[in-house]
Design a protein around this motif. Structure first.
Motif, PDB file in Angstrom:
ATOM      1  N   MET A   1      33.941  -2.765 -27.040  1.00  0.00           N
ATOM      2  CA  MET A   1      34.827  -2.212 -26.013  1.00  0.00           C
ATOM      3  C   MET A   1      36.079  -3.085 -25.919  1.00  0.00           C
ATOM      4  SD  MET A   1      33.986  -1.367 -22.018  1.00  0.00           S
ATOM      5  CE  MET A   1      33.524  -2.982 -21.445  1.00  0.00           C
ATOM      6  N   THR A   2      37.243  -2.478 -26.086  1.00  0.00           N
ATOM      7  CA  THR A   2      38.468  -3.270 -25.931  1.00  0.00           C
ATOM      8  C   THR A   2      38.934  -3.166 -24.479  1.00  0.00           C
ATOM      9  OG1 THR A   2      39.842  -1.408 -26.483  1.00  0.00           O
ATOM     10  CG2 THR A   2      39.230  -2.833 -28.305  1.00  0.00           C
ATOM     11  N   VAL A   3      39.559  -4.212 -24.001  1.00  0.00           N
ATOM     12  CA  VAL A   3      40.051  -4.192 -22.623  1.00  0.00           C
ATOM     13  C   VAL A   3      41.575  -4.283 -22.618  1.00  0.00           C
ATOM     14  CG1 VAL A   3      40.040  -5.363 -20.394  1.00  0.00           C
ATOM     15  CG2 VAL A   3      37.914  -5.139 -21.686  1.00  0.00           C
ATOM     16  N   PHE A   4      42.122  -5.421 -23.084  1.00  0.00           N
ATOM     17  CA  PHE A   4      43.578  -5.583 -23.019  1.00  0.00           C
ATOM     18  C   PHE A   4      44.311  -4.546 -23.877  1.00  0.00           C
ATOM     19  CE2 PHE A   4      42.118  -9.957 -22.019  1.00  0.00           C
ATOM     20  CZ  PHE A   4      42.595  -9.987 -20.714  1.00  0.00           C
ATOM     21  N   ASN A   5      43.640  -4.061 -24.927  1.00  0.00           N
ATOM     22  CA  ASN A   5      44.289  -3.070 -25.785  1.00  0.00           C
ATOM     23  C   ASN A   5      43.908  -1.638 -25.445  1.00  0.00           C
ATOM     24  OD1 ASN A   5      45.718  -4.932 -27.295  1.00  0.00           O
ATOM     25  ND2 ASN A   5      43.891  -5.404 -28.533  1.00  0.00           N
ATOM     26  N   ALA A   6      43.096  -1.454 -24.411  1.00  0.00           N
ATOM     27  CA  ALA A   6      42.721  -0.083 -24.037  1.00  0.00           C
ATOM     28  C   ALA A   6      43.980   0.667 -23.606  1.00  0.00           C
ATOM     29  CB  ALA A   6      41.721  -0.122 -22.880  1.00  0.00           C
ATOM     30  N   PRO A   7      44.120   1.970 -23.985  1.00  0.00           N
ATOM     31  CA  PRO A   7      45.348   2.701 -23.655  1.00  0.00           C
ATOM     32  C   PRO A   7      45.621   2.717 -22.145  1.00  0.00           C
ATOM     33  CG  PRO A   7      43.835   4.042 -25.000  1.00  0.00           C
ATOM     34  CD  PRO A   7      43.134   2.756 -24.719  1.00  0.00           C
ATOM     35  N   SER A   8      44.552   2.694 -21.349  1.00  0.00           N
ATOM     36  CA  SER A   8      44.766   2.776 -19.895  1.00  0.00           C
ATOM     37  C   SER A   8      44.958   1.399 -19.250  1.00  0.00           C
ATOM     38  CB  SER A   8      43.600   3.516 -19.239  1.00  0.00           C
ATOM     39  OG  SER A   8      42.378   3.104 -19.808  1.00  0.00           O
ATOM     40  N   PHE A   9      44.944   0.316 -20.034  1.00  0.00           N
ATOM     41  CA  PHE A   9      45.043  -1.024 -19.430  1.00  0.00           C
ATOM     42  C   PHE A   9      46.383  -1.217 -18.706  1.00  0.00           C
ATOM     43  CE2 PHE A   9      45.964  -5.550 -19.268  1.00  0.00           C
ATOM     44  CZ  PHE A   9      44.878  -5.954 -18.525  1.00  0.00           C
ATOM     45  N   ASP A  10      47.460  -0.861 -19.397  1.00  0.00           N
ATOM     46  CA  ASP A  10      48.784  -0.808 -18.787  1.00  0.00           C
ATOM     47  C   ASP A  10      49.099  -1.990 -17.864  1.00  0.00           C
ATOM     48  OD1 ASP A  10      51.278   0.574 -18.378  1.00  0.00           O
ATOM     49  OD2 ASP A  10      50.585   1.058 -16.378  1.00  0.00           O
ATOM     50  N   ASP A  11      48.989  -3.184 -18.379  1.00  0.00           N
ATOM     51  CA  ASP A  11      49.398  -4.381 -17.632  1.00  0.00           C
ATOM     52  C   ASP A  11      48.753  -4.544 -16.265  1.00  0.00           C
ATOM     53  OD1 ASP A  11      50.975  -5.512 -19.543  1.00  0.00           O
ATOM     54  OD2 ASP A  11      52.782  -4.407 -18.941  1.00  0.00           O
ATOM     55  N   HIS A  12      47.477  -4.257 -16.171  1.00  0.00           N
ATOM     56  CA  HIS A  12      46.785  -4.537 -14.908  1.00  0.00           C
ATOM     57  C   HIS A  12      46.863  -6.037 -14.593  1.00  0.00           C
ATOM     58  CE1 HIS A  12      45.152  -0.538 -14.581  1.00  0.00           C
ATOM     59  NE2 HIS A  12      44.511  -0.890 -13.480  1.00  0.00           N
ATOM     60  N   GLU A  13      47.008  -6.352 -13.310  1.00  0.00           N
ATOM     61  CA  GLU A  13      47.076  -7.774 -12.936  1.00  0.00           C
ATOM     62  C   GLU A  13      45.712  -8.439 -13.027  1.00  0.00           C
ATOM     63  OE1 GLU A  13      48.725  -8.207  -9.023  1.00  0.00           O
ATOM     64  OE2 GLU A  13      50.590  -7.209  -9.572  1.00  0.00           O
ATOM     65  N   GLN A  14      44.669  -7.675 -12.704  1.00  0.00           N
ATOM     66  CA  GLN A  14      43.337  -8.285 -12.636  1.00  0.00           C
ATOM     67  C   GLN A  14      42.265  -7.209 -12.840  1.00  0.00           C
ATOM     68  OE1 GLN A  14      42.745 -10.140  -8.824  1.00  0.00           O
ATOM     69  NE2 GLN A  14      41.210 -11.571  -9.602  1.00  0.00           N
ATOM     70  N   LEU A  15      41.234  -7.607 -13.565  1.00  0.00           N
ATOM     71  CA  LEU A  15      40.128  -6.691 -13.814  1.00  0.00           C
ATOM     72  C   LEU A  15      38.843  -7.516 -13.712  1.00  0.00           C
ATOM     73  CD1 LEU A  15      39.593  -3.749 -14.804  1.00  0.00           C
ATOM     74  CD2 LEU A  15      39.689  -4.640 -17.121  1.00  0.00           C
ATOM     75  N   VAL A  16      37.953  -7.119 -12.812  1.00  0.00           N
ATOM     76  CA  VAL A  16      36.769  -7.947 -12.558  1.00  0.00           C
ATOM     77  C   VAL A  16      35.509  -7.087 -12.677  1.00  0.00           C
ATOM     78  CG1 VAL A  16      35.873  -9.723 -11.005  1.00  0.00           C
ATOM     79  CG2 VAL A  16      38.219  -8.968 -10.756  1.00  0.00           C
ATOM     80  N   PHE A  17      34.512  -7.630 -13.373  1.00  0.00           N
ATOM     81  CA  PHE A  17      33.236  -6.925 -13.554  1.00  0.00           C
ATOM     82  C   PHE A  17      32.175  -7.652 -12.726  1.00  0.00           C
ATOM     83  CE2 PHE A  17      35.845  -6.077 -17.160  1.00  0.00           C
ATOM     84  CZ  PHE A  17      35.504  -4.814 -17.619  1.00  0.00           C
ATOM     85  N   ALA A  18      31.262  -6.879 -12.124  1.00  0.00           N
ATOM     86  CA  ALA A  18      30.195  -7.532 -11.348  1.00  0.00           C
ATOM     87  C   ALA A  18      28.851  -6.899 -11.655  1.00  0.00           C
ATOM     88  CB  ALA A  18      30.466  -7.386  -9.858  1.00  0.00           C
ATOM     89  N   ALA A  19      27.823  -7.737 -11.723  1.00  0.00           N
ATOM     90  CA  ALA A  19      26.457  -7.237 -11.870  1.00  0.00           C
ATOM     91  C   ALA A  19      25.574  -8.048 -10.927  1.00  0.00           C
ATOM     92  CB  ALA A  19      25.989  -7.418 -13.311  1.00  0.00           C
ATOM     93  N   ASP A  20      24.687  -7.355 -10.230  1.00  0.00           N
ATOM     94  CA  ASP A  20      23.778  -8.041  -9.314  1.00  0.00           C
ATOM     95  C   ASP A  20      22.360  -7.584  -9.640  1.00  0.00           C
ATOM     96  OD1 ASP A  20      23.137  -9.560  -6.823  1.00  0.00           O
ATOM     97  OD2 ASP A  20      22.481  -7.577  -6.175  1.00  0.00           O
ATOM     98  N   ARG A  21      21.543  -8.539 -10.110  1.00  0.00           N
ATOM     99  CA  ARG A  21      20.191  -8.188 -10.570  1.00  0.00           C
ATOM    100  C   ARG A  21      19.355  -7.569  -9.463  1.00  0.00           C
ATOM    101  NH1 ARG A  21      19.737 -13.316 -12.993  1.00  0.00           N
ATOM    102  NH2 ARG A  21      20.572 -13.117 -15.063  1.00  0.00           N
ATOM    103  N   ALA A  22      19.390  -8.180  -8.282  1.00  0.00           N
ATOM    104  CA  ALA A  22      18.489  -7.755  -7.206  1.00  0.00           C
ATOM    105  C   ALA A  22      18.733  -6.307  -6.776  1.00  0.00           C
ATOM    106  CB  ALA A  22      18.645  -8.701  -6.027  1.00  0.00           C
ATOM    107  N   SER A  23      20.002  -5.937  -6.604  1.00  0.00           N
ATOM    108  CA  SER A  23      20.301  -4.585  -6.097  1.00  0.00           C
ATOM    109  C   SER A  23      20.568  -3.592  -7.219  1.00  0.00           C
ATOM    110  CB  SER A  23      21.533  -4.640  -5.204  1.00  0.00           C
ATOM    111  OG  SER A  23      22.653  -5.052  -5.975  1.00  0.00           O
ATOM    112  N   GLY A  24      20.781  -4.087  -8.436  1.00  0.00           N
ATOM    113  CA  GLY A  24      21.091  -3.196  -9.564  1.00  0.00           C
ATOM    114  C   GLY A  24      22.570  -2.843  -9.633  1.00  0.00           C
TER     115      GLY A  24
END
Ligand code: NAD
Length: 357
Positions: A1-24
């Protein structure tokens, strides 16, 4: 999966991913642009088929929020969040706590609002753990901004009719609505009250039956709704309704609806223009909700809310006139206008900083 080169990235200032085991919890927050203020945008919950699909959705939606707030004259930036999951099955108090803590960790750069798959109750559940949620105020509609979104679309439909036909009168005008959820139903109510003939579809038979019995809306199938011979088509379900295939079958002269990202790809704007169909850009005309959310969050006097939402009509007229003059798609012109407003604001802010120094 590309992020910075994704066509929709368009100079986003910040992109954050989160995962929490307990709640899913598996979620993404996208902050596109904070030049005008904190990035405010909906928190969507949807059973995305892949991480790529979720990423593309959040990036496109947050960029749309930047333009939406700029065009609506709001001191807000653009952002969005998505939770990967089925809203019918995967909601839990633990999930809302984890999502709220994720939002809180950005320290106010992103503020969440209601969106597809989330409700005012969900936002209220998050508000125990983060101050950065909006649309939970005690208002006439209990914080739900959807009636304001519907009002903006209603105003836009009238303006588009005036632009095309010279009159805003809705008497006997035929409007097809795709999706009778929070916004679609409220829009149908306004259109019926103004004398329009409303036809509508919904994949949920309960919503369709309610609109038929309470408003006298004519039900149509989900397959037929996009091809009806009507004056106006209002896509109010999910994004991507307007694409190469569906555009060739459209018979409506005007498209004006609430759904975000109605065009599957940029080229669809040109396809609509080539067919002589007047497309009211979604991010311009569905701003009523974010305007409402801003009024709730800032404690502004709600007596001026209606006037602010009605200003969407003037902005739309400006875009339609410019698009006619330079023979360009309306979405392209609206984006250009939003960029102009963003640049003006950042120049003014920089000048302010220099004179304060
Ligand atoms: P909602 O979930 O309440 O309603 C969507 C409706 O569309 C549901 O009734 C659903 O059954 C129906 N639907 C889904 N797929 C369909 C299909 N293929 N054909 C026909 N019906 C279908 O959502 P909402 O709050 O009414 O928002 C509608 C759209 O407007 C969304 O795209 C949302 O992102 C956008 N929007 C909403 C707001 C707001 O204030 N709620 C603001 C801006 C934009």
């Amino acid at each position: 999966m590309t992020v910075f080169n994704a066509p929709s990235f368009d100079d986003h200032e910040q992109l954050v991913f989160a995962a929490d085991r307990a709640s899913g919890l598996r979620a993404i927050i996208a902050v596109h642009d904070t030049r005008l203020g904190a990035a405010v945008g909906g928190c969507r919950m949807y059973p995305y088929a892949s991480d790529e699909e979720a990423l593309d959705d959040v990036l496109r939606l947050s960029r749309g929020m930047t333009y939406k707030s700029a065009l609506a004259g709001l001191p807000l930036g653009g952002g969005k969040s998505v939770i990967i999951g089925d809203p019918g099955q995967h909601k839990s108090p633990a999930l809302w706590q984890a999502m709220a803590e994720f939002i809180e960790s950005l320290g106010g750069r992103y503020v969440a609002a209601e969106d597809s798959g989330t409700s005012v109750e969900d936002l209220q559940a998050m508000s125990h753990y983060t101050q950065y949620v909006s649309g939970v105020a005690e208002t006439e509609h209990g914080g739900d901004p959807s009636p304001s979104t519907a009002l903006g679309v209603f105003v836009a439909i009238r303006r588009a009719l005036r632009h095309r036909l010279g009159a805003e009168d809705l008497q006997d005008v035929h409007v097809a609505i795709q999706g009778l959820g929070h916004v679609g139903f409220a829009l149908a109510e306004m259109l019926v009250a103004a004398g329009a003939e409303v036809l509508a579809s919904d994949i949920n038979p309960v919503n369709l039956a309610r609109a038929q019995s309470e408003l006298g809306v004519t039900p149509v199938s989900t397959e037929d709704v996009l091809e009806l011979d009507v004056d106006v088509l209002a896509p109010c379900a999910l994004g991507g309704a307007l694409n190469e295939e569906s555009i060739s079958g459209l018979r409506a002269g005007i498209i004006a609806g609430a759904a975000n990202n109605q065009l599957r790809e940029q080229a669809d704007g040109a396809r609509l223009a080539d067919r002589g169909i007047l497309y009211c850009p979604d991010f311009l005309i569905n701003a009523g909700g974010i305007i409402d959310v801003h009024y709730q969050r800032s404690g502004l006097d709600r007596s001026s809310l209606g006037t602010h939402i009605e200003s969407i009509g003037d902005r739309l007229s400006e875009v339609l006139k410019r698009a006619d003059c330079c023979h360009r798609p309306t979405g392209e012109i609206a984006e250009k206008l939003a960029e102009e407003l963003l640049n003006e604001c950042s120049v003014t802010a920089k000048q302010g900083l220099r004179s304060a120094a």
